[in-house]
Scaffold this motif. Structure first.
Motif, PDB file in Angstrom:
ATOM      1  N   VAL A 150      -3.893  -4.195  22.761  1.00 18.23           N
ATOM      2  CA  VAL A 150      -3.419  -3.032  23.503  1.00 18.23           C
ATOM      3  C   VAL A 150      -4.102  -3.002  24.859  1.00 18.23           C
ATOM      4  N   SER A 151      -3.314  -2.909  25.916  1.00 20.44           N
ATOM      5  CA  SER A 151      -3.857  -2.828  27.267  1.00 20.44           C
ATOM      6  C   SER A 151      -4.577  -1.499  27.466  1.00 20.44           C
ATOM      7  N   GLY A 152      -5.687  -1.540  28.200  1.00 21.83           N
ATOM      8  CA  GLY A 152      -6.462  -0.330  28.433  1.00 21.83           C
ATOM      9  C   GLY A 152      -5.726   0.723  29.228  1.00 21.83           C
ATOM     10  N   ASP A 153      -4.728   0.307  30.037  1.00 23.83           N
ATOM     11  CA  ASP A 153      -3.988   1.291  30.831  1.00 23.83           C
ATOM     12  C   ASP A 153      -2.704   1.757  30.139  1.00 23.83           C
ATOM     13  N   THR A 154      -2.571   1.456  28.841  1.00 25.88           N
ATOM     14  CA  THR A 154      -1.423   1.947  28.076  1.00 25.88           C
ATOM     15  C   THR A 154      -1.540   3.463  27.914  1.00 25.88           C
ATOM     16  N   THR A 155      -0.438   4.156  28.058  1.00 28.59           N
ATOM     17  CA  THR A 155      -0.478   5.616  27.931  1.00 28.59           C
ATOM     18  C   THR A 155      -0.775   6.001  26.483  1.00 28.59           C
ATOM     19  N   ILE A 156      -1.460   7.135  26.338  1.00 28.09           N
ATOM     20  CA  ILE A 156      -1.796   7.619  25.000  1.00 28.09           C
ATOM     21  C   ILE A 156      -0.531   7.914  24.212  1.00 28.09           C
ATOM     22  N   GLU A 157       0.479   8.426  24.890  1.00 26.76           N
ATOM     23  CA  GLU A 157       1.739   8.738  24.221  1.00 26.76           C
ATOM     24  C   GLU A 157       2.356   7.480  23.611  1.00 26.76           C
ATOM     25  N   ARG A 158       2.288   6.381  24.344  1.00 30.79           N
ATOM     26  CA  ARG A 158       2.857   5.131  23.826  1.00 30.79           C
ATOM     27  C   ARG A 158       2.073   4.622  22.618  1.00 30.79           C
ATOM     28  N   VAL A 159       0.750   4.756  22.649  1.00 30.91           N
ATOM     29  CA  VAL A 159      -0.065   4.350  21.503  1.00 30.91           C
ATOM     30  C   VAL A 159       0.257   5.224  20.299  1.00 30.91           C
ATOM     31  N   THR A 162      -1.777  10.694  16.265  1.00 32.71           N
ATOM     32  CA  THR A 162      -1.926  11.643  17.366  1.00 32.71           C
ATOM     33  C   THR A 162      -3.356  11.534  17.871  1.00 32.71           C
ATOM     34  N   LEU A 163      -3.523  10.893  18.997  1.00 30.40           N
ATOM     35  CA  LEU A 163      -4.855  10.659  19.552  1.00 30.40           C
ATOM     36  C   LEU A 163      -5.285  11.835  20.409  1.00 30.40           C
ATOM     37  N   THR A 164      -6.400  12.444  20.044  1.00 28.08           N
ATOM     38  CA  THR A 164      -6.989  13.524  20.831  1.00 28.08           C
ATOM     39  C   THR A 164      -8.481  13.309  20.895  1.00 28.08           C
ATOM     40  N   GLY A 165      -9.093  13.790  21.966  1.00 30.28           N
ATOM     41  CA  GLY A 165     -10.525  13.652  22.118  1.00 30.28           C
ATOM     42  C   GLY A 165     -11.277  14.718  21.363  1.00 30.28           C
ATOM     43  N   SER A 166     -12.607  14.626  21.393  1.00 32.74           N
ATOM     44  CA  SER A 166     -13.445  15.603  20.710  1.00 32.74           C
ATOM     45  C   SER A 166     -13.347  16.980  21.340  1.00 32.74           C
ATOM     46  N   HIS A 214     -14.832   1.516  18.596  1.00 31.60           N
ATOM     47  CA  HIS A 214     -14.820   2.959  18.374  1.00 31.60           C
ATOM     48  C   HIS A 214     -13.639   3.292  17.484  1.00 31.60           C
ATOM     49  N   THR A 215     -13.858   4.183  16.530  1.00 33.12           N
ATOM     50  CA  THR A 215     -12.801   4.585  15.604  1.00 33.12           C
ATOM     51  C   THR A 215     -12.283   5.961  15.991  1.00 33.12           C
ATOM     52  N   LEU A 216     -10.972   6.080  16.064  1.00 36.38           N
ATOM     53  CA  LEU A 216     -10.350   7.343  16.446  1.00 36.38           C
ATOM     54  C   LEU A 216      -8.984   7.438  15.785  1.00 36.38           C
ATOM     55  N   ALA A 217      -8.730   8.561  15.137  1.00 37.02           N
ATOM     56  CA  ALA A 217      -7.441   8.837  14.497  1.00 37.02           C
ATOM     57  C   ALA A 217      -7.035   7.739  13.522  1.00 37.02           C
ATOM     58  N   GLY A 218      -8.009   7.191  12.805  1.00 33.43           N
ATOM     59  CA  GLY A 218      -7.699   6.169  11.817  1.00 33.43           C
ATOM     60  C   GLY A 218      -7.469   4.790  12.389  1.00 33.43           C
ATOM     61  N   LEU A 219      -7.740   4.608  13.676  1.00 30.86           N
ATOM     62  CA  LEU A 219      -7.579   3.302  14.320  1.00 30.86           C
ATOM     63  C   LEU A 219      -8.930   2.802  14.802  1.00 30.86           C
ATOM     64  N   ASN A 220      -9.166   1.525  14.638  1.00 27.98           N
ATOM     65  CA  ASN A 220     -10.395   0.917  15.127  1.00 27.98           C
ATOM     66  C   ASN A 220     -10.094   0.176  16.424  1.00 27.98           C
ATOM     67  N   PHE A 221     -10.730   0.580  17.516  1.00 27.73           N
ATOM     68  CA  PHE A 221     -10.536  -0.027  18.833  1.00 27.73           C
ATOM     69  C   PHE A 221     -11.735  -0.913  19.140  1.00 27.73           C
ATOM     70  N   VAL A 222     -11.495  -2.217  19.252  1.00 26.13           N
ATOM     71  CA  VAL A 222     -12.546  -3.172  19.611  1.00 26.13           C
ATOM     72  C   VAL A 222     -12.281  -3.655  21.036  1.00 26.13           C
ATOM     73  N   VAL A 223     -13.291  -3.590  21.890  1.00 23.88           N
ATOM     74  CA  VAL A 223     -13.136  -3.996  23.282  1.00 23.88           C
ATOM     75  C   VAL A 223     -13.103  -5.525  23.361  1.00 23.88           C
ATOM     76  N   MET A 224     -11.982  -6.059  23.813  1.00 23.08           N
ATOM     77  CA  MET A 224     -11.837  -7.510  23.939  1.00 23.08           C
ATOM     78  C   MET A 224     -12.243  -8.018  25.308  1.00 23.08           C
ATOM     79  N   HIS A 225     -11.926  -7.235  26.349  1.00 28.45           N
ATOM     80  CA  HIS A 225     -12.156  -7.733  27.702  1.00 28.45           C
ATOM     81  C   HIS A 225     -12.254  -6.552  28.657  1.00 28.45           C
ATOM     82  N   THR A 226     -13.225  -6.606  29.564  1.00 30.55           N
ATOM     83  CA  THR A 226     -13.375  -5.579  30.589  1.00 30.55           C
ATOM     84  C   THR A 226     -13.381  -6.227  31.958  1.00 30.55           C
TER      85      THR A 226
END
Length: 289
Positions: A212-221, A228-232, A259-271
């Protein structure tokens, strides 16, 4: 005996036609950078040069007014190596950041003592008795005000690929690479993690995870994974998944962090440039134990 007064050579012949002279009189050449860039745009419209050529020429022109301070990676985001770290820590840092060269410091981060090539760490594996200091290469220091065209000549002449940028007070301001300079001419230089835009910003991998690209919109994810991704903090609003994850982590993510959020595990591949370019995403329930 030579003539003390040799005959004067005739002036160089002007081979321009009358019409050419008249055209130059009516439409003189550009007097500023803005006019020169406008001339390049007209040349493209008249099909004298292509769009890519015009973009590169504009990059060369604009680069003349840019300095190392305009394109450097700030000191706060530099990935450094501590000369006092043991081999395992060094190797872990090299793998996490995936750089080929690292500034090495001793004591304080300001005290840069050399450059370590990632490939040279292999020599330590084969000969642990080697002192890491023996593997260091001289660090190149340049002022923050150096022009990019001058910096590029320095890189070419000295065969260096990076330099430590120093501010007017002699402190480390950042790091600049030859790639940073060339990107001002040719645009962003893609690497193995970059894909064409038409290939999508979310796509499946062979191990049943997703990139998943870092600039992907939250709505698309949300739509892609049925979550439903929401912050703390519900009052915080973010447009991209990269911005949301970085906010939740509380710092600029580095490669390998997760980082785990909304049941998804996000691993940073490239910055790149302090932002996440790619995440590896998988549902927490699907992760292997």
């Amino acid at each position: 005996m030579s003539d003390p007064h040799p005959p004067r050579l005739p002036d160089r012949e002007d081979k321009r036609t009358f019409l050419q002279k008249l055209a130059e009189f009516i439409h003189p050449g550009p007097d500023s950078i803005a006019e020169l860039i406008e001339t390049l745009a007209e040349a493209e419209e008249n099909h004298l040069i292509g769009a890519e050529s015009r973009a590169m020429l504009e990059g060369v022109i604009r680069m003349a007014d840019m300095t190392a301070g305009d394109v450097m990676v700030p000191a706060t985001r530099m990935d450094l190596v501590d000369i006092g770290d043991d081999y395992d820590v060094l190797m872990h840092g090299v793998i996490d950041t995936a750089h080929s060269r690292f500034p090495v410091y001793e004591g304080e981060r300001e005290n840069i003592i050399g450059i370590l090539m990632a490939k040279d760490l292999l020599k330590l594996q084969r000969a642990p008795e080697l002192n890491i200091r023996a593997l260091l290469r001289p660090a190149v220091f340049v002022p923050e005000s150096i022009r990019l065209n001058d910096l590029l000549r320095n890189f070419q002449g000295n065969r260096n690929h990076q330099a430590i940028v120093i501010d007017e007070f002699g402190r480390v301001a950042g790091l600049v690479t030859i790639e940073d300079v060339l990107e001002q001419i040719v645009g962003e230089i893609e690497d193995e993690f970059d894909i064409a835009e038409d290939e999508g910003d979310i796509y499946g991998l062979a191990d049943r995870t997703y990139r998943v690209s870092g600039d992907t919109t939250i709505e698309r994810v949300d739509d892609a994974f049925g979550v439903t991704l929401t912050g703390s903090d519900p009052d915080d609003e973010f447009d991209t998944i990269g911005g949301l994850i970085a906010h939740e982590m509380g710092h600029v993510p580095k490669r390998g962090e997760h980082h785990t959020l909304a049941g998804l595990n996000f691993v940073v591949m490239h910055t790149k440039g302090g932002a996440v370019k790619w995440f590896k995403v998988s549902p927490v329930a699907d992760e292997a134990p």
